[in-house]
Design a protein around this motif. Sequence first.
Motif, PDB file in Angstrom:
ATOM      1  N   PRO A   1     -57.917 -14.883  47.464  1.00 34.13           N
ATOM      2  CA  PRO A   1     -57.607 -15.424  46.135  1.00 34.13           C
ATOM      3  C   PRO A   1     -57.481 -14.739  45.087  1.00 34.13           C
ATOM      4  O   PRO A   1     -57.670 -13.084  45.699  1.00 34.13           O
ATOM      5  CB  PRO A   1     -59.880 -15.658  46.769  1.00 34.13           C
ATOM      6  CG  PRO A   1     -59.660 -16.098  47.299  1.00 34.13           C
ATOM      7  CD  PRO A   1     -58.670 -15.378  48.421  1.00 34.13           C
ATOM      8  N   THR A   2     -57.094 -14.753  43.577  1.00 34.88           N
ATOM      9  CA  THR A   2     -57.516 -13.377  42.610  1.00 34.88           C
ATOM     10  C   THR A   2     -58.838 -12.581  42.648  1.00 34.88           C
ATOM     11  O   THR A   2     -59.190 -13.501  42.752  1.00 34.88           O
ATOM     12  CB  THR A   2     -56.485 -13.762  41.559  1.00 34.88           C
ATOM     13  OG1 THR A   2     -56.339 -13.313  40.932  1.00 34.88           O
ATOM     14  CG2 THR A   2     -57.897 -15.337  40.686  1.00 34.88           C
ATOM     15  N   GLY A   3     -58.316 -11.339  42.476  1.00 35.38           N
ATOM     16  CA  GLY A   3     -59.185 -10.507  41.616  1.00 35.38           C
ATOM     17  C   GLY A   3     -60.303 -10.104  43.408  1.00 35.38           C
ATOM     18  O   GLY A   3     -61.738  -9.212  42.852  1.00 35.38           O
ATOM     19  N   THR A   4     -59.656 -10.277  44.312  1.00 33.98           N
ATOM     20  CA  THR A   4     -60.809  -9.987  45.662  1.00 33.98           C
ATOM     21  C   THR A   4     -60.518  -8.208  46.105  1.00 33.98           C
ATOM     22  O   THR A   4     -60.859  -8.185  47.020  1.00 33.98           O
ATOM     23  CB  THR A   4     -60.877 -10.922  46.288  1.00 33.98           C
ATOM     24  OG1 THR A   4     -59.148 -11.091  47.008  1.00 33.98           O
ATOM     25  CG2 THR A   4     -61.149 -12.446  46.298  1.00 33.98           C
ATOM     26  N   GLY A   5     -59.558  -7.967  45.425  1.00 39.24           N
ATOM     27  CA  GLY A   5     -59.114  -6.232  45.646  1.00 39.24           C
ATOM     28  C   GLY A   5     -57.635  -6.059  46.133  1.00 39.24           C
ATOM     29  O   GLY A   5     -57.766  -5.098  47.124  1.00 39.24           O
ATOM     30  N   LYS A   6     -56.608  -6.703  46.429  1.00 46.00           N
ATOM     31  CA  LYS A   6     -55.556  -6.932  47.857  1.00 46.00           C
ATOM     32  C   LYS A   6     -54.769  -5.869  46.755  1.00 46.00           C
ATOM     33  O   LYS A   6     -54.393  -5.047  47.993  1.00 46.00           O
ATOM     34  CB  LYS A   6     -54.519  -8.580  47.265  1.00 46.00           C
ATOM     35  CG  LYS A   6     -55.905  -9.245  48.324  1.00 46.00           C
ATOM     36  CD  LYS A   6     -54.770 -11.438  48.088  1.00 46.00           C
ATOM     37  CE  LYS A   6     -54.569 -11.761  46.322  1.00 46.00           C
ATOM     38  NZ  LYS A   6     -55.342 -11.186  45.600  1.00 46.00           N
ATOM     39  N   THR A   7     -54.740  -5.820  45.476  1.00 44.15           N
ATOM     40  CA  THR A   7     -53.798  -5.161  44.947  1.00 44.15           C
ATOM     41  C   THR A   7     -54.373  -3.713  44.844  1.00 44.15           C
ATOM     42  O   THR A   7     -53.374  -2.503  45.436  1.00 44.15           O
ATOM     43  CB  THR A   7     -53.634  -5.194  42.980  1.00 44.15           C
ATOM     44  OG1 THR A   7     -52.935  -6.568  43.330  1.00 44.15           O
ATOM     45  CG2 THR A   7     -52.697  -4.393  43.007  1.00 44.15           C
TER      46      THR A   7
END
Length: 313
Positions: free
Chosen positions: A163-169
């Motif tokens: 999901p978005t916002g979980t620290g992938k980037t």
Amino acid sequence: MSDYMTNDLDERFKPGQKKKKQKNESFGSLMTSFFQQLVRDGRLRSYGACPQCATGTLYAFYDRKNKRARSLPACPTCGYKQTNGQPVQSQAEREKLKLIAARKDAVNYLINSSVFTDKTVVEKDFGNFKIKSDKQRQAVKVAQQIIQDVMAGNPVNAMFTGPTGTGKTHLAMATMYEILEKSRYHKRCIFVNYRKLLSQIKQGMSDPEAQKKYGHLIADQLSKADLVVIDDLGSEINDNGTVKQATQFDIEQITDIYDGRVGKCTITTTNWTGRDLMNIYGRRALSRMSEHSMNHIFNFEGIQDQRLLEAKS
């Protein structure tokens, strides 16, 4: 020759000792030993091999109090002396300057070649990646495996999903920075927000300048860079979570990118699963993304949205 240097030589060649030294040691070896002792004492500094005779070593007197050289480097073997008037630098100082220059070049390359939507992404590294759960700790472990394999010279395709916002980037950027540092900034790295890149490529169809810039990025830089982060892959499809096949144009673009990355390191972040990506881009593109991906994939599902947590704090 300075007084203290003369005194040291006098001490070494005292009457009664001279004959013994001549018997057991050559004059050259005595001089070498003498200069090495001065280096150890901090009264001389070594500046590498002599460019004239290649057998001697360049030395310069050093002011320990003011911490600077008191002379230009000279070779006691052949008498060569630097006369360029430039400040004397030790090997360590030269290596430090080389590292600073390499870092500047690598960072400039990253900034000028990348496609960002939010330039604050360049501030994300391991130092500010907050680990608050076992899942995040596992994610960092996967990142460290990626770093280890890249530094060993292995081709790597890594994928951070969830999901978005979980620290992938954040973790992708941290991994890139760590690889840059460990390579002493000799690797060339690019960060690409795929949605924005695709938008710019399409804009280039009616804008010759944009076409030249982003066409060159696809054809040249993305294929030649040592490491590329492709961020937010699939976000160009839609925002409502419904899987649909990408257009033929989009499929060709992403396939060209991953075909050009064969044998190199690519880190992909996406909100989609592997099955979703196959439905979106097709089997060939997914196959390219998945090569050399063993131990390099992590699903961020279950990690809280860090942006929401920060907004609430």
